[in-house]
Design a protein around this motif. Structure first.
Motif, PDB file in Angstrom:
ATOM      1  N   LYS A  83      12.514  -9.503 -88.529  1.00  0.00           N
ATOM      2  CA  LYS A  83      13.146  -8.308 -87.981  1.00  0.00           C
ATOM      3  C   LYS A  83      12.135  -8.609 -86.721  1.00  0.00           C
ATOM      4  O   LYS A  83      12.190  -7.154 -86.225  1.00  0.00           O
ATOM      5  N   GLY A  84      10.701  -8.850 -87.241  1.00  0.00           N
ATOM      6  CA  GLY A  84       9.808  -8.774 -86.622  1.00  0.00           C
ATOM      7  C   GLY A  84       9.284  -7.294 -86.722  1.00  0.00           C
ATOM      8  O   GLY A  84       8.180  -7.038 -86.508  1.00  0.00           O
ATOM      9  N   ASP A  85       9.198  -7.056 -87.486  1.00  0.00           N
ATOM     10  CA  ASP A  85       7.809  -6.280 -88.793  1.00  0.00           C
ATOM     11  C   ASP A  85       6.800  -6.749 -89.501  1.00  0.00           C
ATOM     12  O   ASP A  85       6.053  -6.346 -89.813  1.00  0.00           O
ATOM     13  N   GLY A  86       7.219  -7.967 -89.186  1.00  0.00           N
ATOM     14  CA  GLY A  86       5.650  -8.491 -89.947  1.00  0.00           C
ATOM     15  C   GLY A  86       6.440  -8.778 -91.628  1.00  0.00           C
ATOM     16  O   GLY A  86       5.262  -9.108 -92.586  1.00  0.00           O
ATOM     17  N   ASN A  87       6.950  -8.553 -92.239  1.00  0.00           N
ATOM     18  CA  ASN A  87       7.723  -8.244 -93.542  1.00  0.00           C
ATOM     19  C   ASN A  87       7.588  -9.877 -94.174  1.00  0.00           C
ATOM     20  O   ASN A  87       7.096  -9.500 -95.470  1.00  0.00           O
ATOM     21  N   LEU A  88       8.276 -10.964 -93.210  1.00  0.00           N
ATOM     22  CA  LEU A  88       8.217 -11.966 -94.256  1.00  0.00           C
ATOM     23  C   LEU A  88       7.081 -12.870 -93.734  1.00  0.00           C
ATOM     24  O   LEU A  88       5.887 -12.495 -93.012  1.00  0.00           O
ATOM     25  N   LYS A  89       6.822 -13.717 -94.421  1.00  0.00           N
ATOM     26  CA  LYS A  89       5.634 -15.304 -94.712  1.00  0.00           C
ATOM     27  C   LYS A  89       6.349 -16.339 -94.364  1.00  0.00           C
ATOM     28  O   LYS A  89       7.038 -16.532 -95.445  1.00  0.00           O
ATOM     29  N   TYR A  90       5.531 -16.813 -93.882  1.00  0.00           N
ATOM     30  CA  TYR A  90       6.478 -18.142 -93.616  1.00  0.00           C
ATOM     31  C   TYR A  90       5.053 -19.439 -94.295  1.00  0.00           C
ATOM     32  O   TYR A  90       4.616 -19.255 -94.136  1.00  0.00           O
ATOM     33  N   ILE A  91       5.646 -20.766 -95.040  1.00  0.00           N
ATOM     34  CA  ILE A  91       5.007 -21.123 -96.056  1.00  0.00           C
ATOM     35  C   ILE A  91       5.839 -22.869 -95.212  1.00  0.00           C
ATOM     36  O   ILE A  91       7.005 -23.019 -95.339  1.00  0.00           O
ATOM     37  N   LEU A  92       4.736 -23.145 -95.896  1.00  0.00           N
ATOM     38  CA  LEU A  92       5.111 -25.168 -94.728  1.00  0.00           C
ATOM     39  C   LEU A  92       4.426 -26.276 -96.207  1.00  0.00           C
ATOM     40  O   LEU A  92       3.106 -25.579 -96.675  1.00  0.00           O
ATOM     41  N   THR A  93       5.253 -26.879 -96.822  1.00  0.00           N
ATOM     42  CA  THR A  93       4.745 -27.582 -97.564  1.00  0.00           C
ATOM     43  C   THR A  93       5.045 -29.230 -97.512  1.00  0.00           C
ATOM     44  O   THR A  93       6.253 -28.984 -96.644  1.00  0.00           O
ATOM     45  N   GLY A  94       4.740 -30.505 -97.698  1.00  0.00           N
ATOM     46  CA  GLY A  94       5.174 -31.547 -97.966  1.00  0.00           C
ATOM     47  C   GLY A  94       4.438 -32.381 -97.138  1.00  0.00           C
ATOM     48  O   GLY A  94       2.372 -32.301 -96.876  1.00  0.00           O
ATOM     49  N   ASP A  95       4.444 -33.432 -96.014  1.00  0.00           N
ATOM     50  CA  ASP A  95       3.503 -34.363 -95.597  1.00  0.00           C
ATOM     51  C   ASP A  95       2.777 -33.484 -95.225  1.00  0.00           C
ATOM     52  O   ASP A  95       3.155 -33.340 -93.835  1.00  0.00           O
ATOM     53  N   GLY A  96       1.263 -33.486 -95.780  1.00  0.00           N
ATOM     54  CA  GLY A  96       0.704 -33.093 -94.323  1.00  0.00           C
ATOM     55  C   GLY A  96       0.072 -32.188 -94.166  1.00  0.00           C
ATOM     56  O   GLY A  96      -0.582 -31.493 -92.873  1.00  0.00           O
ATOM     57  N   ALA A  97       0.933 -30.967 -94.528  1.00  0.00           N
ATOM     58  CA  ALA A  97       1.535 -29.942 -94.495  1.00  0.00           C
ATOM     59  C   ALA A  97      -0.160 -28.700 -95.378  1.00  0.00           C
ATOM     60  O   ALA A  97      -1.114 -29.324 -95.864  1.00  0.00           O
ATOM     61  N   GLY A  98      -0.933 -28.721 -94.389  1.00  0.00           N
ATOM     62  CA  GLY A  98      -2.099 -27.987 -94.613  1.00  0.00           C
ATOM     63  C   GLY A  98      -3.727 -28.513 -94.020  1.00  0.00           C
ATOM     64  O   GLY A  98      -4.680 -27.933 -93.689  1.00  0.00           O
ATOM     65  N   SER A  99      -3.264 -30.270 -93.614  1.00  0.00           N
ATOM     66  CA  SER A  99      -4.733 -30.740 -93.066  1.00  0.00           C
ATOM     67  C   SER A  99      -3.611 -31.191 -91.479  1.00  0.00           C
ATOM     68  O   SER A  99      -3.983 -31.324 -90.735  1.00  0.00           O
ATOM     69  N   LEU A 100      -2.392 -32.261 -91.752  1.00  0.00           N
ATOM     70  CA  LEU A 100      -2.285 -32.393 -90.384  1.00  0.00           C
ATOM     71  C   LEU A 100      -1.632 -31.150 -89.838  1.00  0.00           C
ATOM     72  O   LEU A 100      -1.528 -31.504 -88.377  1.00  0.00           O
ATOM     73  N   PHE A 101      -0.792 -30.760 -90.360  1.00  0.00           N
ATOM     74  CA  PHE A 101       0.330 -29.514 -89.906  1.00  0.00           C
ATOM     75  C   PHE A 101      -0.199 -28.046 -90.847  1.00  0.00           C
ATOM     76  O   PHE A 101      -0.495 -28.448 -91.521  1.00  0.00           O
ATOM     77  N   ILE A 102      -0.794 -27.633 -89.252  1.00  0.00           N
ATOM     78  CA  ILE A 102      -0.829 -25.652 -89.639  1.00  0.00           C
ATOM     79  C   ILE A 102       0.622 -24.909 -89.137  1.00  0.00           C
ATOM     80  O   ILE A 102       0.864 -25.036 -88.056  1.00  0.00           O
ATOM     81  N   ILE A 103       0.837 -23.997 -90.335  1.00  0.00           N
ATOM     82  CA  ILE A 103       1.891 -23.198 -89.308  1.00  0.00           C
ATOM     83  C   ILE A 103       0.977 -21.315 -89.997  1.00  0.00           C
ATOM     84  O   ILE A 103       0.139 -21.124 -89.783  1.00  0.00           O
ATOM     85  N   ASP A 104       1.721 -20.652 -88.731  1.00  0.00           N
ATOM     86  CA  ASP A 104       0.884 -19.417 -88.337  1.00  0.00           C
ATOM     87  C   ASP A 104       2.071 -18.829 -89.705  1.00  0.00           C
ATOM     88  O   ASP A 104       3.549 -18.917 -89.035  1.00  0.00           O
TER      89      ASP A 104
END
Length: 789
Positions: A83-104
């Motif tokens: 809803k755009g209120d910042g209540n949700l949090k996006y998490i990324l996992t898998g190949d290169g997650a956190g090292s090659l690929f970062i998510i806001d």
């Protein structure tokens, strides 16, 4: 920066548009009102409803090798629950997650943190989920999405080898395949022209070309000759992007060798060759070498040499040296300068492996003339024959000529020859030769029966040059002469039984003759004329060189006549007739009823009937054994009784007597007084040996006077020297022991050294008064008179 933003917007638009084209990554649990679609199934008639997914994203694309100042924007994750209120949090996992690929985690924006290489990895699989910050629960199920790396032309083509090696036959036609080179490009072949390779030649024209698509290298010029140039270096380039401008390229080097074919005939470098040979050269002697040059190599350069014509084709030969491909001219037969001095040969050189493709270029052979001059040498004499056979009767007289040998000097000078017999082949000197004319004659009588053949060697030598000589074998056969009379073939032990009948055959005799008549032997047998009419025996000639001895009366008596002597005359039929008389001894024996001999001697009539021949032999053996034992016993006894070396006590040497009686101290230790050694008057006279009879009477040796105070050591050395130089001294070593015990002994001396008188004047009776301890000495010396008697 603007370009980057614009690209991201375009990329996002494409991705967003693809949401409806790629259904697999869209996952949601929420259903939107009015989005349901009803349909009737052909089977069960149930109503189907399409569920609207809540995720607002799909697969993403990203360029490799990004070199911008900021991180590369990949895309954005978004769900309709946000809803755009910042209540949700996006998490990324898998190949290169956190090292090659970062998510806001608030906005769901994804960035590439590092530069990516499609050749290392072209596809990344990641998983995304949205979590309620308050409850910690997922508002959407975890969903999987893909990030693909788009290729750029960042790899140049690479050949499988940095250096290629190839070969092609010379004289090959245009377009002959040489080698295929291959280059590979690591870029994506399915995306653009980054991996499309085109081949071209940078170096090696106009000799070779390369196919731009396959990389096959071919010849571009016809009839390339290896003899002109053998090695070529070709540089091939492989360029991607289809060979267009801006494409990357790689190169490789190909070393090409032209292999040889037989396209050149052999050629002699000169048309005429000159050689010379001494006439004494033996067959097989090499005279020289010739070579026809062939620019080809290996098997194609192999050449065979032959003599095609010429007046010396029978006298000379040529062989091929396989290692050097040269023709070796050799002597085939013995040369003779006096007969021919110059020969001409026509030699031909031919390739042994011609190539039919190039026969059009001409004959693959060449010819040359070879002239050989014969040089004169001083040759040894030559006999008229290789060997001589001479026959001579064995009764030939000494000095008679039996044959001739002839030799001459083959040189122009024709030097005089002298002949001789090699005495190593005629050790008995039976034959000799006249040195001037080569006539052989006999020096000693011949005997065919002793030596039927003589093999001698005759030497012919030039008188002016004795080093030049030659030898020839001479075989001399001795012909037989009837000079031996026939005789009995063996010694016959003949007997006749006492009960023999008249006309009975008792012996068959034969004869032998040392002669060998050409028609064979024929012997005749007769009784000596004075015995021809005897009434006891007769002889019958069997006409086959044998004769039978027959009885002429009934019964013979051993007691009257035990032995008959029958002289038989044997003669041959050769000329001159030779005859001899052989005497046959016939014993009269006792026989059984079957004619088997039992006993022949007259003494056997008086022997006991029970004593057989075996018993007599046994008795004789026993007697021989006893005689041998007696002889052995006698020999051993004589050896034990061998005469001792020292016979008498009168010998000048000291006698050593061993006894076990105890001595009496000072009473029996009277050593000789040292004063005696120092007394010049106490000299021993030289005495002869008493154990042998002297052959020569020597002068009595007088020793030099000794001074009174002479040293004992000097005295002993002087005596030793005198004995060494004395020719009358015994021929064996003598050991004399001197012990100096000092002066003034109360027991006086027992030695005979200080006695100046002979043993005959000595009185040893006082030894009996010394007690039982000296009894043995008293017996030894006191009984001397009786011993002498």
């Amino acid at each position: 920066m603007r370009t980057s933003c614009l690209s991201s917007v375009l990329l996002w638009s494409c991705m967003f548009h693809a949401i409806h084209t790629v259904p697999s990554p869209k996952r949601t649990n929420k259903h939107s009102d009015g989005e349901g679609v009803r349909g009737l199934s052909e089977h069960d008639g149930k109503t189907l409803r399409r569920t609207k997914r809540g995720w607002m994203w799909n697969q993403f694309f990203l360029l490799e090798e990004y070199t911008g100042p900021d991180t590369q924007y990949v895309g954005k994750l978004h769900t309709d629950q946000d809803k755009g209120d910042g209540n949700l949090k996006y998490i990324l996992t898998g190949d290169g997650a956190g090292s090659l690929f970062i998510i806001d985690e608030n906005t769901g924006d994804i960035h590439a943190a590092k530069k990516l290489d499609r050749e290392e990895k072209s596809l990344y699989v990641l998983r995304a989920k949205a979590i309620d910050r308050k409850t910690g629960r997922q508002v959407e199920p975890e969903s999987e999405f893909i990030i693909k790396i788009h290729d750029i032309n960042d790899n140049e083509p690479k050949f499988t080898k940095d250096l290629y090696t190839a070969s092609v036959p010379e004289m090959s036609g245009v377009g002959t395949s040489v080698l295929q080179v291959t280059a590979t490009d690591a870029d994506d072949a399915n995306y653009g022209n980054s991996a499309k390779v085109v081949y071209s030649i940078l170096q090696g024209q106009p000799y070779f070309s390369v196919d731009p698509e396959t990389g096959i290298i071919r010849t571009a010029l016809p009839d390339m000759s290896r003899e002109n140039r053998e090695q070529y270096q070709v540089v091939i380039q492989a360029k991607d992007m289809g060979g267009q401008m801006g494409g990357l390229s790689g190169t490789t080097t190909v070393n090409i060798t032209l292999t040889d074919v037989n396209d050149n005939p052999p050629r002699f470098p000169q048309s005429t060759y000159q050689f010379s040979s001494p006439e004494s050269a033996q067959p097989g002697t090499p005279l020289g070498r010739i070579k026809a040059n062939d620019p080809d190599v290996g098997e194609n350069a192999e050449t065979e040499y032959s003599i095609s014509s010429g007046d010396g084709s029978d006298m000379f030969d040529i062989i091929t040296d396989k290692d050097t491909q040269e023709g070796i001219i050799t002597v085939k037969k013995h040369l003779d300068f006096e007969n021919k001095m110059l020969y001409t040969l026509k030699v031909e050189a031919t390739n042994t492996h011609p190539d039919p493709r190039f026969l059009r270029l001409g004959p693959f052979k060449d010819t040359a003339l070879v002239k050989i001059s014969v040089e004169d040498t001083d040759e040894p004499p030559v006999f008229s024959r290789p060997w001589y056979l001479i026959e001579v009767d064995e009764d030939a007289k000494e000095g008679s000529i039996i044959g001739h040998v002839v030799a001459q000097d083959p040189d122009v000078a024709n030097n005089a020859i002298k002949y001789s017999v090699d005495r190593r082949t005629d050790l008995d000197r039976i034959f000799n030769i006249y040195a001037g004319n080569g006539s052989l004659f006999i020096s000693k009588p011949l005997d065919r029966e002793e030596t039927p053949w003589h093999n001698i060697t005759v030497t012919a030598t030039e008188i002016n040059n004795p080093k030049q000589s030659s030898q020839i074998p001479v075989f001399i056969r001795i012909l037989d002469i009837n000079d031996h009379a026939p005789e009995f073939a063996q010694y016959y032990e003949t007997f006749v039984c006492e009960n023999a009948k008249a006309g009975q055959l008792i012996q068959t005799v034969s004869a032998v003759d040392r002669d060998e008549p050409p028609r064979g032997h024929r012997f005749f047998f007769e009784l000596v004329p004075e015995f021809a009419a005897q009434p006891n025996f007769s002889i019958v000639d069997n006409k086959d060189n044998t004769a039978g001895i027959m009885t002429r009366r009934n019964g013979y008596s051993r007691s009257k006549t035990s032995t008959y002597l029958l002289p038989i005359l044997i003669f041959d039929n050769d000329y001159p007739i030779q005859s001899s008389t052989g005497t046959l001894t016939i014993r009269v024996c006792a026989c059984d009823s079957h004619g088997n001999m039992q006993s022949c001697s007259a003494e056997a009539l008086f022997l006991p009937a029970g004593l057989s021949t075996g018993a007599l032999v046994a008795i004789l053996l026993c007697i021989i054994i006893l005689l041998v034992l007696v002889v052995l016993f006698t020999a051993l006894k004589k050896q034990r009784k061998k005469e001792p070396l020292i016979i008498s006590k009168d010998d000048v040497r000291d006698n050593i007597v061993t006894y076990n009686d105890e001595g009496g101290g000072e009473e029996d230790t009277q050593a000789f007084d040292i004063g005696t050694l120092r007394n010049p008057e106490a000299r021993e006279e030289s005495k002869m040996r008493r154990d042998v009879i002297p052959e020569t009477i020597f002068q009595i040796r007088r020793t030099a006077p000794l001074w009174e105070n002479i040293d004992v050591q000097d005295f002993i050395h002087r005596r030793l020297k005198e004995n060494d130089s004395d020719p009358a001294a015994p021929p064996y070593d003598s050991l004399a022991t001197y012990a100096y015990e000092g002066n003034d002994s109360i027991a006086n001396s027992l030695s005979s050294l200080e006695s100046l008188t002979t043993e005959a004047n000595q009185d040893y009776d006082y030894l009996s008064d010394w007690g039982p301890r000296f009894k043995k000495l008293a017996d030894m010396y006191g009984g001397e008179d009786s011993d002498r008697e």
